[in-house]
Write a protein that holds these residues in place. Structure first.
Motif, mmCIF file in Angstrom:
data_model
loop_
_atom_site.group_PDB
_atom_site.id
_atom_site.type_symbol
_atom_site.label_atom_id
_atom_site.label_comp_id
_atom_site.label_asym_id
_atom_site.label_seq_id
_atom_site.Cartn_x
_atom_site.Cartn_y
_atom_site.Cartn_z
ATOM 1 N N ALA A 1 -40.082 43.347 -22.957
ATOM 2 C CA ALA A 1 -40.520 43.001 -24.309
ATOM 3 C C ALA A 1 -39.889 41.709 -24.807
ATOM 4 O O ALA A 1 -40.265 41.209 -25.875
ATOM 5 C CB ALA A 1 -40.175 44.137 -25.266
ATOM 6 N N PHE A 2 -38.953 41.150 -24.030
ATOM 7 C CA PHE A 2 -38.227 39.958 -24.465
ATOM 8 C C PHE A 2 -38.579 38.715 -23.649
ATOM 9 O O PHE A 2 -38.018 37.642 -23.904
ATOM 10 C CB PHE A 2 -36.715 40.213 -24.391
ATOM 11 C CG PHE A 2 -36.240 41.218 -25.401
ATOM 12 C CD1 PHE A 2 -35.764 40.813 -26.632
ATOM 13 C CD2 PHE A 2 -36.285 42.582 -25.119
ATOM 14 C CE1 PHE A 2 -35.327 41.739 -27.573
ATOM 15 C CE2 PHE A 2 -35.857 43.514 -26.048
ATOM 16 C CZ PHE A 2 -35.381 43.093 -27.283
ATOM 17 N N LEU B 1 -44.420 36.457 -17.480
ATOM 18 C CA LEU B 1 -43.254 36.767 -16.653
ATOM 19 C C LEU B 1 -42.874 38.242 -16.709
ATOM 20 O O LEU B 1 -41.872 38.657 -16.129
ATOM 21 C CB LEU B 1 -42.051 35.923 -17.095
ATOM 22 C CG LEU B 1 -42.182 34.412 -16.917
ATOM 23 C CD1 LEU B 1 -41.009 33.703 -17.576
ATOM 24 C CD2 LEU B 1 -42.275 34.048 -15.444
ATOM 25 N N ALA B 2 -43.678 39.047 -17.400
ATOM 26 C CA ALA B 2 -43.337 40.455 -17.608
ATOM 27 C C ALA B 2 -43.145 41.207 -16.292
ATOM 28 O O ALA B 2 -42.294 42.097 -16.191
ATOM 29 C CB ALA B 2 -44.403 41.135 -18.449
ATOM 30 N N CYS C 1 -33.636 35.092 -27.034
ATOM 31 C CA CYS C 1 -34.815 35.910 -27.315
ATOM 32 C C CYS C 1 -34.463 37.246 -27.958
ATOM 33 O O CYS C 1 -35.342 38.044 -28.280
ATOM 34 C CB CYS C 1 -35.597 36.151 -26.033
ATOM 35 S SG CYS C 1 -34.656 37.085 -24.791
ATOM 36 N N GLY C 2 -33.171 37.533 -28.121
ATOM 37 C CA GLY C 2 -32.746 38.781 -28.741
ATOM 38 C C GLY C 2 -32.365 39.888 -27.780
ATOM 39 O O GLY C 2 -31.873 40.937 -28.213
ATOM 40 N N ASN D 1 -39.244 39.899 -31.418
ATOM 41 C CA ASN D 1 -38.969 40.804 -30.301
ATOM 42 C C ASN D 1 -38.191 42.037 -30.735
ATOM 43 O O ASN D 1 -38.409 43.148 -30.228
ATOM 44 C CB ASN D 1 -38.175 40.066 -29.220
ATOM 45 C CG ASN D 1 -38.980 39.004 -28.503
ATOM 46 O OD1 ASN D 1 -40.218 39.017 -28.521
ATOM 47 N ND2 ASN D 1 -38.295 38.054 -27.880
ATOM 48 N N LEU D 2 -37.255 41.840 -31.655
ATOM 49 C CA LEU D 2 -36.374 42.929 -32.068
ATOM 50 C C LEU D 2 -37.006 43.850 -33.104
ATOM 51 O O LEU D 2 -36.629 45.019 -33.206
ATOM 52 C CB LEU D 2 -35.067 42.358 -32.625
ATOM 53 C CG LEU D 2 -34.109 41.758 -31.595
ATOM 54 C CD1 LEU D 2 -33.047 40.924 -32.282
ATOM 55 C CD2 LEU D 2 -33.463 42.854 -30.758
#
Length: 219
Positions: free
Chosen positions: A41-42, A47-48, A95-96, A125-126
């Motif tokens: 998710a970040f 690139l997942a 990115c968190g 993202n968070l």
């Protein structure tokens, strides 16, 4: 993410945790924290499929999401000996992702990011994770957050060329700071600084690492 993809990601995350265990991460609190955060998710959607590889991945803005082993290793250094991470400052929110991991180990996480658009991405993202103990701030990480110091733990996600004394001064008695030291593109070393009860400092050099440079200012 559809149910099949989510199940695949969950299995991949479990394999990542087992890989970290075989690579020497021993603290079950740290492994549990890593296992609880959906790294996919970040990262960028393209690139997942690589989210659970043990590698740094590009975020844009010439920044990267740190490889899972390094995130786990730095966290493990901070909690070694059964220590509580307590109030924690993260320099380089990116990115968190690391803030999300730290939130599982610390009472409060204050994460600074100098790049405004990257901080916006971290917030997005968070947000779905609804982590009440994470606070994000746009600012120059070199300056820390004197208004909420001292910190029990400080972690840098970018390499300093010298020991960041301003941040050292924001360590509470018994506090620990872990950071990469060295020039970008050259040899870097992970360093642990501990503030003793009497105010003295103990410095320990740890592992070879590779990070983007710690820059000053904001954008």
């Amino acid at each position: 993410m559809n149910p099949a993809a989510l199940q695949t990601a969950t299995r991949a995350r479990a394999r990542m945790v087992e890989r970290l265990r075989t690579e020497g991460i021993r603290d079950e609190r740290v492994l549990g924290a890593i296992g609880s955060v959906p790294r996919h998710a970040f990262v960028e959607e393209a690139l997942a499929s690589r989210a659970y590889e043990d590698t740094a991945l590009p975020l844009g803005f010439q920044q990267t999401i740190s490889q899972p082993y390094v995130v786990a290793r730095m966290a493990e250094v901070l909690v070694a000996g059964g220590r509580a991470m307590g109030k924690t400052l993260e320099v380089g929110a990116g990115c968190g992702y690391q803030a999300a991991v730290l939130s599982q180990l610390a009472s409060d996480v204050y994460a600074i990011e100098r790049i405004g658009k990257l901080l916006d991405k971290a917030r997005a993202n968070l947000r779905p994770l609804r982590l009440p103990n994470v606070r994000l701030k746009h600012g120059d990480g070199n300056l820390g957050l004197p208004e909420v110091a001292p910190f029990d733990s400080i972690i840098l996600a970018a390499a300093a060329t010298t020991t960041p004394r301003v941040l050292v001064e924001q360590l509470a008695p018994g506090g620990r700071m872990v950071f990469p030291l060295g020039q970008a593109g050259a040899d870097q070393i992970m360093v642990l600084i501990e503030r003793q009860a009497n105010g003295g400092l103990k410095e320990t050099k740890l592992d070879a690492v590779r990070f983007v440079p710690l820059l000053a200012g904001t954008e």
